[in-house]
Each structure stands twice: as structure tokens, then as C-alpha cells.
Design an enzyme around this catalytic site. Structure first.
Site, short mmCIF file in Angstrom:
data_model
loop_
_atom_site.label_atom_id
_atom_site.label_comp_id
_atom_site.label_asym_id
_atom_site.label_seq_id
_atom_site.Cartn_x
_atom_site.Cartn_y
_atom_site.Cartn_z
N LYS A 28 -6.00 -13.61 -2.41
CA LYS A 28 -6.71 -13.72 -1.14
C LYS A 28 -7.99 -14.51 -1.36
O LYS A 28 -8.45 -14.67 -2.50
CB LYS A 28 -7.01 -12.34 -0.54
CG LYS A 28 -8.06 -11.52 -1.25
CD LYS A 28 -8.27 -10.21 -0.50
CE LYS A 28 -9.32 -9.34 -1.16
NZ LYS A 28 -9.47 -8.04 -0.47
N LYS A 90 0.32 -8.73 2.78
CA LYS A 90 -0.66 -7.78 3.31
C LYS A 90 -1.18 -8.24 4.67
O LYS A 90 -1.60 -9.40 4.83
CB LYS A 90 -1.83 -7.63 2.34
CG LYS A 90 -1.45 -6.93 1.04
CD LYS A 90 -2.54 -7.04 0.00
CE LYS A 90 -3.85 -6.44 0.49
NZ LYS A 90 -4.93 -6.59 -0.52
#
Length: 228
Positions: A28, A90
Site C-alpha cells: 500500500k 484489502k
């Protein structure tokens, strides 16, 4: 034992974290928000390279921060991220209007979605129960605001423990995240989630979560979470 998930933003950080003992690698971009997404082109390069050296190390990736009602955009991003070969995708879900509908929609997608229940204002037990019932492989409890408050500053521990127990009873993996640090280690061990997700605690403290990941901190956390 609680496994360490290390959030990384680049191939260099990913390999450093894996070598230092992180059991899961989470891609991320911390500079783009709580669940900032790494560019798809970068994911497409990092994932196979990491797989070649660490073939059984689970890899997850975030899709970026979106509101609960942005379902079409969520679907597009989920499928694009899943196509890079990650094990888990996610997606943040904020308690409140549209949250339950969002969870049901995510459960219908042809990808291994892991909902991240953003718990800045506490945990919604009904939402946790629904996530477990829908059959997601895992559930993450995290915070959206990275302002120095940890998950444990925002969440009643007894409620969190009940949510973890509900998920475990259905065979769902559980993960805790949200600006966790050394002061939280005792509570992490007591709750015994399957996974503890860290970013800021793995970086130079002068720069925080947007700084460079430090492999020495990864190694210390991995050891501590194993109970050594």
C-alpha cells in the site's frame, strides 16, 4: 502465535520485510491515505518478483480509500488488484450508512476480498458479525485517521475481543492494525489475533509511517509477536 503483516510501498521494502521475517507482505502507499493503493503497474512488477523468491509468503494489497457507496469503482479496483496475483485484496469499510450493503457487494466479487473495518469511532458488532457470516477469508480492524491515536484508543477492548471470537468461530482470520506500537504489545498478545498489521512502527520514528521501512524493526516485531 500472531503473525506480522508488514505494509510496504515498494519492491525494495517488500524484500527487506520478507527477509527480516514478516510473515505477510502488504502493499500500500501510506502517502495516499490509510489504505492508499500502489499503482497497478508497480503491483504487476512487485508481486511476481516477490513470489519468485518467497513462493508461499502471502501478499495483500489495498485498493485505495473509497466511500461505502462507490461500489462500481470498488469493483473495478478490486478486480484490477486481484489480477496482479495477490492473495488478498484489502478494502476499507466505514461503519454507518451503506456499510452492510457494501460488505454484501464485496462478498459477491470474484476475488479474495478482505474487508478492513475502519473503527475510529468504535467497532460495530453487528457489522463484524455480518462480515464473518458472509464468508470472507479474513477481517481487519483498523483506523482511517493516522493522527497518533491507535486502534486501542478508539475501540473498547471487550467489544473487540467479542468480535474476534465471533470471527474465529466461523473460521475467519482476524487482523488488528491502526497505528499500533510497542505500548500495545501486551494487548495484542492478550487478544491473540491471527495477524498484527504494522507500518509506522516499522519505520524510522522521525518520519513515521511515510518514512522508510527499517528491516531491524521488522525483525524485532516479528520476534516479539512470536512470543520470544
Amino acid at each position: 502465535m500472531t503473525a506480522l503483516l508488514a505494509s510496504v510501498r515498494s519492491a525494495e521494502e517488500a524484500f527487506d520485510a520478507a527477509k527480516a521475517g514478516a510473515e505477510l507482505i502488504d502493499l500500500k502507499e501510506p502517502g495516499a491515505g490509510a489504505l492508499g493503493g500502489v499503482l497497478i503497474g508497480d503491483l504487476a512488477r512487485i508481486v511476481p518478483a516477490l513470489r519468485a523468491q518467497y513462493p508461499v509468503r502471502p501478499i495483500s494489497a489495498a485498493i485505495g480509500d473509497l466511500p461505502n457507496d462507490a461500489l462500481n469503482e470498488m469493483a473495478t479496483r478490486v478486480l484490477d488488484v486481484a489480477a496482479t496475483g495477490v492473495d488478498y485484496v484489502k478494502v476499507g469499510v466505514t461503519p454507518g450508512p451503506g456499510a452492510a450493503n457494501c460488505l454484501r457487494f464485496l462478498a459477491s466479487l470474484p476475488a479474495a476480498v478482505v474487508p478492513v473495518l475502519l473503527s475510529d469511532h468504535g467497532v460495530d458488532r453487528a457489522l463484524c458479525a455480518l462480515a464473518a457470516q458472509l464468508g470472507f477469508k479474513g477481517i481487519v480492524f483498523d483506523t482511517a485517521s493516522k493522527n497518533g491515536r491507535t486502534l486501542f484508543d478508539c475501540v473498547d477492548v471487550n467489544t473487540l475481543a467479542a468480535c474476534l471470537a465471533e470471527a474465529r468461530s466461523r473460521g475467519t482470520m482476524t487482523a488488528l492494525a491502526g497505528s499500533l506500537g510497542w505500548d500495545d504489545l501486551v494487548r495484542i498478545r492478550a487478544l491473540a489475533p491471527d495477524i498484527a498489521g504494522l507500518r509506522g512502527a516499522l519505520c524510522d520514528e522521525r518520519d513515521g509511517r511515510t518514512g522508510r521501512l527499517d528491516p531491524r524493526r521488522v525483525e524485532k516485531w516479528a520476534t516479539a509477536l512470536r512470543g520470544h
